[in-house]
Design a protein around this motif. Structure first.
Motif, short mmCIF file in Angstrom:
data_model
loop_
_atom_site.label_atom_id
_atom_site.label_comp_id
_atom_site.label_asym_id
_atom_site.label_seq_id
_atom_site.Cartn_x
_atom_site.Cartn_y
_atom_site.Cartn_z
N THR A 36 -70.26 -59.95 26.51
CA THR A 36 -69.69 -60.95 27.67
C THR A 36 -70.74 -62.14 27.07
O THR A 36 -71.72 -62.08 26.65
CB THR A 36 -70.14 -60.73 29.28
OG1 THR A 36 -71.89 -59.63 29.14
CG2 THR A 36 -68.90 -59.04 28.93
N PHE A 131 -68.17 -64.02 30.99
CA PHE A 131 -66.83 -64.05 30.18
C PHE A 131 -66.53 -62.97 29.44
O PHE A 131 -67.52 -62.86 28.01
CB PHE A 131 -66.11 -65.33 29.81
CG PHE A 131 -66.55 -66.43 30.90
CD1 PHE A 131 -65.39 -66.44 31.37
CD2 PHE A 131 -67.65 -67.76 31.05
CE1 PHE A 131 -64.88 -67.17 32.11
CE2 PHE A 131 -67.04 -68.46 31.99
CZ PHE A 131 -66.26 -68.43 32.66
N ASP A 133 -66.30 -62.01 25.36
CA ASP A 133 -65.36 -62.45 24.43
C ASP A 133 -64.24 -62.46 23.67
O ASP A 133 -63.93 -63.69 23.65
CB ASP A 133 -66.30 -61.86 23.30
CG ASP A 133 -67.59 -62.00 23.41
OD1 ASP A 133 -67.93 -62.52 23.46
OD2 ASP A 133 -68.10 -61.59 22.50
N GLU A 134 -63.52 -61.54 24.26
CA GLU A 134 -61.81 -61.73 23.94
C GLU A 134 -61.24 -63.10 25.03
O GLU A 134 -60.27 -63.46 24.59
CB GLU A 134 -61.14 -60.44 23.66
CG GLU A 134 -61.13 -59.75 25.51
CD GLU A 134 -61.77 -58.89 25.51
OE1 GLU A 134 -61.94 -58.00 26.40
OE2 GLU A 134 -63.05 -58.77 24.40
N GLU A 135 -61.65 -63.56 26.10
CA GLU A 135 -61.66 -64.81 27.00
C GLU A 135 -61.76 -65.50 26.13
O GLU A 135 -60.50 -66.81 26.45
CB GLU A 135 -61.97 -64.21 28.36
CG GLU A 135 -61.84 -63.44 29.18
CD GLU A 135 -62.17 -62.72 30.58
OE1 GLU A 135 -61.60 -62.23 30.98
OE2 GLU A 135 -63.24 -63.29 30.00
N ARG A 136 -62.52 -66.19 24.83
CA ARG A 136 -63.13 -67.67 24.35
C ARG A 136 -61.56 -67.74 23.76
O ARG A 136 -61.04 -66.96 22.89
CB ARG A 136 -63.97 -67.23 23.86
CG ARG A 136 -65.15 -68.85 23.51
CD ARG A 136 -66.11 -68.85 22.43
NE ARG A 136 -65.91 -69.60 22.47
CZ ARG A 136 -67.42 -70.23 22.38
NH1 ARG A 136 -68.34 -69.82 22.90
NH2 ARG A 136 -67.41 -71.78 21.70
N LYS A 137 -61.28 -69.01 23.81
CA LYS A 137 -60.50 -69.29 22.99
C LYS A 137 -61.13 -70.97 22.27
O LYS A 137 -61.53 -71.12 22.94
CB LYS A 137 -59.10 -69.60 23.39
CG LYS A 137 -58.54 -70.82 24.71
CD LYS A 137 -57.96 -70.56 25.28
CE LYS A 137 -57.99 -71.33 26.32
NZ LYS A 137 -56.48 -72.22 27.08
N TYR A 155 -62.92 -70.81 28.32
CA TYR A 155 -62.47 -69.53 28.14
C TYR A 155 -61.54 -69.73 28.92
O TYR A 155 -60.63 -69.88 30.10
CB TYR A 155 -63.09 -68.79 28.88
CG TYR A 155 -64.66 -68.38 28.10
CD1 TYR A 155 -65.07 -67.79 27.26
CD2 TYR A 155 -65.63 -69.36 28.69
CE1 TYR A 155 -66.56 -67.70 27.09
CE2 TYR A 155 -67.33 -69.47 27.79
CZ TYR A 155 -67.13 -68.66 27.01
OH TYR A 155 -68.31 -67.89 26.44
N GLN A 156 -60.00 -68.99 28.43
CA GLN A 156 -58.78 -68.04 29.56
C GLN A 156 -59.24 -67.32 30.48
O GLN A 156 -59.56 -66.14 29.48
CB GLN A 156 -57.76 -68.23 28.89
CG GLN A 156 -56.79 -68.17 29.60
CD GLN A 156 -56.68 -69.70 30.49
OE1 GLN A 156 -56.13 -70.09 29.90
NE2 GLN A 156 -56.00 -69.12 31.98
N GLN A 157 -59.92 -67.24 32.06
CA GLN A 157 -59.86 -66.17 32.71
C GLN A 157 -59.13 -65.87 34.00
O GLN A 157 -59.11 -67.52 35.01
CB GLN A 157 -61.09 -66.11 33.14
CG GLN A 157 -61.68 -64.55 33.59
CD GLN A 157 -63.08 -64.47 34.18
OE1 GLN A 157 -63.70 -65.59 35.28
NE2 GLN A 157 -64.05 -63.98 33.78
N ASP A 158 -58.04 -64.81 33.55
CA ASP A 158 -56.85 -65.14 34.84
C ASP A 158 -56.40 -65.97 34.59
O ASP A 158 -55.73 -66.58 33.50
CB ASP A 158 -57.11 -64.74 36.43
CG ASP A 158 -58.47 -63.46 36.39
OD1 ASP A 158 -57.84 -62.70 35.90
OD2 ASP A 158 -59.04 -63.61 36.64
N GLU A 161 -58.40 -71.63 32.88
CA GLU A 161 -58.92 -72.70 32.10
C GLU A 161 -60.60 -72.90 32.61
O GLU A 161 -60.42 -73.88 33.04
CB GLU A 161 -58.24 -73.41 31.82
CG GLU A 161 -58.58 -73.88 29.89
CD GLU A 161 -57.30 -74.47 29.33
OE1 GLU A 161 -57.67 -74.20 27.97
OE2 GLU A 161 -57.35 -75.49 30.46
#
Length: 181
Positions: A36, A131, A133-137, A155-158, A161
């Motif tokens: 994270t 966050f 790591d897989e939420e980072r774009k 980051y895209q969380q739920d 953005e």
């Protein structure tokens, strides 16, 4: 336990081991730890952004300050914070040419990087954000290109953005460092 086992210590140890294994519970399942990132969430206008915690030296309420003549409109003034002179910049005004209104939620994020010691006025601090790591774009949020130049991804969380704002890139920017009119 039989009489022979009572006299033979090795047999006694084997018997204890057997009994222990009969009543032993299994080891707990090993959970996969996910990597994270920890960041400070903040808002300027309608934009929600985060910056890595290591890029912010301090968080302040809006201090009293003196106006500095001959500076750009986004330079709010200079404050005395525990004996240190802290120039305070309006981050929203710098990025969007729209000054931030002062409210009870207004805060100043202090940046101390590469010889730049400055406070950045933001509309609100939204706390620490975690966050995965897989939420980072890598795709940047749909914002003005000038703002994008300070973003290091998102980051895209739920359904939310969060643009990753780099205080270090800001502190190195010649445009940010040129405060005189």
């Amino acid at each position: 336990m039989n009489a022979a086992a009572k006299k033979d210590p090795v047999a006694l140890l084997r018997e204890l081991e057997r009994r222990s294994l009969e009543h032993a519970t299994g080891l707990p399942q090993q959970e996969e730890l996910k990597s994270t990132s920890l960041a400070i969430g903040f808002r300027i206008g309608n934009l929600k952004m985060v910056t890595p915690v290591n890029e912010v030296a301090e968080l302040l309420t809006y201090p009293s300050m003196s106006r500095v003549p001959g500076t750009k409109t986004w330079v709010r003034g200079i404050a005395n914070v525990r004996g240190n002179l802290l120039p305070v910049m309006d981050l929203q005004d710098y990025l969007t040419k729209q000054p931030s209104p002062l409210t009870a939620q207004s805060r100043v994020l202090v940046v101390n990087h590469g010889g730049v010691f400055s406070g950045l006025l933001v509309d609100e601090v939204l706390g620490l954000k975690h966050f995965l790591d897989e939420e980072r774009k890598s795709k940047l949020p749909d914002v003005d290109n000038f703002i994008k130049s300070y973003l290091a991804g998102a980051y895209q969380q739920d359904d939310q953005e969060w643009g990753i704002f780099s205080m270090h890139v800001l502190a190195k920017s010649p445009l940010f460092l040129q405060v005189a009119v």
